[in-house]
Design a protein around this motif. Structure first.
Motif, mmCIF file in Angstrom:
data_model
loop_
_atom_site.group_PDB
_atom_site.id
_atom_site.type_symbol
_atom_site.label_atom_id
_atom_site.label_comp_id
_atom_site.label_asym_id
_atom_site.label_seq_id
_atom_site.Cartn_x
_atom_site.Cartn_y
_atom_site.Cartn_z
ATOM 1 N N ILE A 191 23.338 2.673 86.840
ATOM 2 C CA ILE A 191 23.699 2.936 85.439
ATOM 3 C C ILE A 191 25.055 2.291 85.136
ATOM 4 N N THR A 194 24.762 -1.544 85.070
ATOM 5 C CA THR A 194 24.056 -1.995 83.858
ATOM 6 C C THR A 194 24.968 -1.876 82.640
ATOM 7 N N ALA A 195 25.683 -0.760 82.540
ATOM 8 C CA ALA A 195 26.589 -0.561 81.406
ATOM 9 C C ALA A 195 27.687 -1.620 81.410
ATOM 10 N N THR A 198 26.250 -4.787 80.199
ATOM 11 C CA THR A 198 25.898 -4.725 78.784
ATOM 12 C C THR A 198 27.148 -4.833 77.907
ATOM 13 N N CYS A 211 32.486 2.991 82.849
ATOM 14 C CA CYS A 211 31.033 2.791 82.713
ATOM 15 C C CYS A 211 30.234 3.815 83.518
ATOM 16 N N LEU A 216 30.056 7.221 79.957
ATOM 17 C CA LEU A 216 29.085 6.775 78.949
ATOM 18 C C LEU A 216 28.650 7.924 78.043
ATOM 19 N N THR A 226 26.587 1.199 71.708
ATOM 20 C CA THR A 226 26.125 0.607 72.970
ATOM 21 C C THR A 226 25.810 1.712 73.976
ATOM 22 N N LEU A 230 22.278 2.627 75.710
ATOM 23 C CA LEU A 230 22.126 2.703 77.165
ATOM 24 C C LEU A 230 21.433 4.005 77.567
ATOM 25 N N TRP A 231 21.813 5.124 76.946
ATOM 26 C CA TRP A 231 21.152 6.402 77.258
ATOM 27 C C TRP A 231 19.689 6.394 76.816
ATOM 28 N N ASP A 233 17.790 3.840 76.850
ATOM 29 C CA ASP A 233 17.101 3.040 77.858
ATOM 30 C C ASP A 233 16.906 3.821 79.162
#
Lengths: 316, 316
Positions: A191, A194-195, A198, A211, A216, A226, A230-231, A233
């Protein structure tokens, strides 16, 4: 028996071994944690655990059983630890019989994910169910399954590895060669990575420590689009693995715990949305998606509950 | 009892209802099939089934129970047919109690995938196991799960839907909204459509009827590289869903049947390869991937076996 029986639950971690006296759903006494890495061999650590058990018994005469949750691969029936993920030297250790010999108490040994699931099933969010899936979201993604009112451990004590199931047959190749394993997308570190990527791609770079899942969640709560995306996803990917559990096992409830689940509605809203969109009536009409009741105490409470149930069935 | 007890197994299909007298793993007497579509309402068809049961009992006095496998959604505990996939009018029919009233025999009603799994578990390739997954590959992809020596039906009798599990969270949207459902890739018709497209793209167009799983198996056996590649791809996709079952349930064996499985090694070789590449030791070291023993008789044999077991447990 008129008094509620007590059991010791032991949560064996890579950093520390935590033992507590458990009464129903509550740890009524905590032993001082043992630093796992102070011991280079199992024998010394087992002696330290025995001393902790004896100390707790001296203070609580009502203790009737001991349960141990281990971070690795355990033969539940024989109580043998085959190996541990992050602790060296623990290979083929007959922990159950060693502890039983030294304490005279009945002992059960299981892996920590099963103990957590047992805690939620017997004392937590999944109480009263006969068909339950429990998922723990942390650095690793683990799980435990109850079907027909019984824990499902499988033929070789491996069942419940939700984090290793695939959500994409062409996805990333994971630790065991498995393509698209859930854990490789929504484990803590993944996670964060990825964050980080992104934010970088969106032109608003953030350092890695901003991140983390907790960071997040805070950002999303403050309206960061953003972070919200992300959450969403994460919820979508988790929904796929949960959906697969539902089509296979048709549980009454799915309990989701672990650090990542502390994001609350940020995770549970997209999870529910994507999940219910992908199930037919009998699979979703009565389905409950529930946050876990226990946090870091789940392993201890579950190990103790398992020990009590086992000693009830086999010793009384 | 010195003689082997007999049971009637009934395989209720969208085209015909087939009943047989089953002794262990063998159908020793077949009733003439009833054409399902001759009856516009359940009542008439149920009367016809009762007549078939009475005819078979007249010839075989040792019959002690009746099992019925239904193509749809069934409440096993109460023996109620909620609805059927391809037969109209069968909504909330208490088939078990209707047949018990009219025949005086104990009756069990379950869905056909569970009956097939039961046949393989009790009389077929999965005999002797306590943890088993059975998958049937045909127009639909169905399945049945055994854990801890019990059939897993789940909270609302839906468990075992391997064909609805996802292998790609961004994949095709299926019948229930589920993205990337296995059935939408390797169901009979989808295999045919994919092959038709693939041959078309490769410049060697084939008519649809030469793209059926059976035709593809024949072509691959004669060395057709495109057909071989198609089977490899089917094996890979199936391996992902089987792998997910293994990580979740850690079965001793997975039994694969249905028409598509008649491709034999063309399917089982890539399936084994992709599966074993994606599992760790405890999940694969003792795992058996087995072709089903029963073909089109699985439903009848399984329904009868289930009826016998049920009448043993509840009536003697």
């Amino acid at each position: 028996m008129s008094e509620t029986p007590l059991a010791i639950g032991i949560d064996f971690g890579g950093t520390s071994v935590k033992a507590g006296v458990v009464k129903l759903d509550t740890i009524i006494d905590h032993a001082p944690p043992i630093a796992t890495q102070d011991f280079t061999e199992p024998a010394g650590l087992i002696e330290a655990i025995v001393r902790v058990i004896e100390d707790l018994r001296a203070r609580h005469p009502g203790i009737v059983a001991v349960g141990v949750g281990m971070p690795g691969f355990v033969d539940f029936e024989n109580g043998v630890v085959y190996n541990l993920t992050n602790v060296r030297g623990w290979v083929n250790i007959p922990l159950k019989s060693l502890l039983e010999e030294k304490t005279g108490l009945p002992v059960v040994v299981d892996n920590d994910a099963n103990c957590m699931a047992f805690a939620e099933w017997k004392r937590g969010a999944g109480q009263g169910t006969k068909h339950l899936v429990c998922i723990s979201l942390g650095t690793g993604v683990g799980g435990g399954i109850i079907a027909n009112g019984q824990m499902v451990r499988g033929a070789y004590h491996g069942a419940g590895e939700v984090g290793q199931t695939s959500i994409d047959y062409q996805g990333r190749r994971g630790h065991y060669g498995n393509m698209g394993a859930l854990e490789d997308y929504i484990g803590n570190n993944e996670i964060t990575a990825t964050a980080h990527d992104t934010y970088g791609e969106s032109g608003t770079s953030k350092p890695l420590d901003e991140c983390s899942p907790a960071a997040l969640a805070a950002a999303a709560a403050e309206g960061d689009e953003t972070a919200k995306q992300l959450w969403d996803d994460i919820g979508k990917k988790l929904a796929t693995a949960v959906m697969n559990c539902c089509w296979l096992l048709n549980p009454e409830a799915v309990v989701i715990g672990g650090g990542v689940a502390r994001a609350g509605a940020l995770l549970f809203e997209p999870l529910n949305k994507y999940l219910l969109d992908q199930l037919s009536g009998p699979f979703k009409d009565h389905l409950k998606i529930l946050p876990a009741r226990f946090g870091h105490e789940a392993g201890t409470v579950g190990a103790a509950a398992m020990a009590l149930e086992w000693s009830d069935h086999h010793h009384s």
